[in-house]
Design an enzyme around this catalytic site. Structure first.
Site, PDB file in Angstrom:
ATOM      1  N   ASN A  50      35.240  49.488  46.718  1.00  0.00           N
ATOM      2  CA  ASN A  50      35.168  48.344  45.808  1.00  0.00           C
ATOM      3  C   ASN A  50      35.602  48.787  44.421  1.00  0.00           C
ATOM      4  O   ASN A  50      35.366  49.922  44.021  1.00  0.00           O
ATOM      5  CB  ASN A  50      33.711  47.848  45.753  1.00  0.00           C
ATOM      6  CG  ASN A  50      33.523  46.681  44.791  1.00  0.00           C
ATOM      7  OD1 ASN A  50      34.309  45.730  44.787  1.00  0.00           O
ATOM      8  ND2 ASN A  50      32.487  46.749  43.974  1.00  0.00           N
ATOM      9  N   HIS A 106      34.932  47.930  40.471  1.00  0.00           N
ATOM     10  CA  HIS A 106      33.921  47.249  39.660  1.00  0.00           C
ATOM     11  C   HIS A 106      34.220  47.470  38.172  1.00  0.00           C
ATOM     12  O   HIS A 106      34.478  48.601  37.754  1.00  0.00           O
ATOM     13  CB  HIS A 106      32.524  47.772  40.002  1.00  0.00           C
ATOM     14  CG  HIS A 106      31.456  47.091  39.222  1.00  0.00           C
ATOM     15  ND1 HIS A 106      31.024  45.813  39.520  1.00  0.00           N
ATOM     16  CD2 HIS A 106      30.756  47.479  38.132  1.00  0.00           C
ATOM     17  CE1 HIS A 106      30.108  45.456  38.638  1.00  0.00           C
ATOM     18  NE2 HIS A 106      29.923  46.446  37.787  1.00  0.00           N
ATOM     19  N   ASP A 155      26.889  47.542  44.105  1.00  0.00           N
ATOM     20  CA  ASP A 155      27.577  48.395  43.131  1.00  0.00           C
ATOM     21  C   ASP A 155      26.915  49.767  42.999  1.00  0.00           C
ATOM     22  O   ASP A 155      26.988  50.401  41.945  1.00  0.00           O
ATOM     23  CB  ASP A 155      27.671  47.702  41.760  1.00  0.00           C
ATOM     24  CG  ASP A 155      28.427  46.384  41.838  1.00  0.00           C
ATOM     25  OD1 ASP A 155      29.396  46.304  42.609  1.00  0.00           O
ATOM     26  OD2 ASP A 155      28.041  45.425  41.139  1.00  0.00           O
TER      27      ASP A 155
HETATM   28  C1  GAR Z   1      38.478  42.695  38.520  1.00  0.00           C
HETATM   29  O1  GAR Z   1      38.290  42.941  37.151  1.00  0.00           O
HETATM   30  C2  GAR Z   1      37.407  43.397  39.338  1.00  0.00           C
HETATM   31  O2  GAR Z   1      37.012  44.604  38.779  1.00  0.00           O
HETATM   32  C3  GAR Z   1      36.295  42.389  39.307  1.00  0.00           C
HETATM   33  O3  GAR Z   1      36.925  41.154  39.432  1.00  0.00           O
HETATM   34  C4  GAR Z   1      38.218  41.213  38.837  1.00  0.00           C
HETATM   35  C5  GAR Z   1      39.241  40.650  39.816  1.00  0.00           C
HETATM   36  O4  GAR Z   1      40.483  40.458  39.190  1.00  0.00           O
HETATM   37  N1  GAR Z   1      35.379  42.633  40.362  1.00  0.00           N
HETATM   38  C6  GAR Z   1      34.066  42.369  40.271  1.00  0.00           C
HETATM   39  O5  GAR Z   1      33.556  41.892  39.292  1.00  0.00           O
HETATM   40  C7  GAR Z   1      33.265  42.728  41.510  1.00  0.00           C
HETATM   41  N2  GAR Z   1      31.889  42.420  41.315  1.00  0.00           N
HETATM   42  P1  GAR Z   1      41.792  40.145  40.078  1.00  0.00           P
HETATM   43  O6  GAR Z   1      41.431  38.997  41.020  1.00  0.00           O
HETATM   44  O7  GAR Z   1      42.830  39.742  39.093  1.00  0.00           O
HETATM   45  O8  GAR Z   1      42.144  41.394  40.820  1.00  0.00           O
END
Ligand code: GAR
Length: 210
Positions: free
Chosen positions: A107, A109, A145
């Site tokens: 994942n 994060h 996480d």
């Molecule tokens: C990213 O910043 C990722 O780190 C976060 O969502 C965003 C997705 O962006 N993930 C989380 O918050 C997981 N809990 P994207 O759809 O443009 O790749």
């Protein structure tokens, strides 16, 4: 080739980074499929444009987490990926699911774990007046996480930063680090000892920006 399945929920810019890196390194890994829990997600359009098979698995009203995860599990059983990458997949996975796939489930994060698991990480870093913020890529276990960290990258928080400007710079870091980690796993430069929850590197640790 090493085959990955990417789990997404939204914009899919990290999926795009993985698509671009797969194109640049076609002999290293390929994206076998994209699985999304939201039918409107732009990530699906990215998969379509890249000719990658995609599946939408929406949670039905009242569906239990276990039942949803069973559906996801079935799709993954069919696909038999070497690695599952959660790239902005905004669902918590049940313990049964993570136990089954933990050796091949990672994942990304947007915080320097163990700081700020969960949501709204950029605002929380600002509220805490942190000097640095960053991202983590980790193996997934039952603790949200909380799995073993593979790689992190950081940036300095400026006085004029908002959650939006941070999110933008965080994304730039993510787009470099995530493909680098996937490439390293595909080429067996990362070894994960499940029994000891330990990640070891054969060669150098992964750095971003590269
Ligand atoms: C990213 O910043 C990722 O780190 C976060 O969502 C965003 C997705 O962006 N993930 C989380 O918050 C997981 N809990 P994207 O759809 O443009 O790749």
């Amino acid at each position: 080739a090493f085959e990955i399945v990417v789990l997404v929920s939204g914009f899919g810019s990290n999926l795009q980074a993985l698509i671009d890196a797969a194109k640049a390194h076609p002999d290293q890994y390929r994206i076998k499929a994209v699985i999304c829990n939201r039918p409107q997600a732009y990530a699906l359009e990215r998969a379509r444009q890249a000719n990658i098979p995609y599946f939408t698995i929406c949670a039905a009203a009242g569906q239990t987490r276990e039942s949803y995860d069973q559906q996801l599990n079935q799709q993954l059983e069919t696909l038999q990926p070497d690695l599952i990458v959660m790239a902005g997949f905004m669902r918590i996975l049940s313990a049964g699911f993570t136990e089954k796939w933990q050796h091949k489930l990672i994942n990304i994060h947007p915080s320097l774990l163990p700081k700020y698991p969960g949501l709204n990480t950029h605002q929380r870093a600002l509220d805490a007046r942190d000097a640095i913020h960053g991202i983590s890529i980790h193996y997934v276990n039952a603790e949200v996480d909380g799995g073993p960290v593979i790689a992190q990258a950081q940036l300095e928080i400026k006085s004029q930063d908002s959650a939006e400007t941070l999110a933008q710079r965080i994304h730039e870091l993510e787009h470099q680090l995530l493909p680098a980690v996937v490439l390293a796993i595909a080429t067996k430069k990362i070894h994960y000892n499940l029994a000891h929850h330990q990640v070891t590197f054969l060669g150098d640790e992964i750095q971003a920006p590269l």
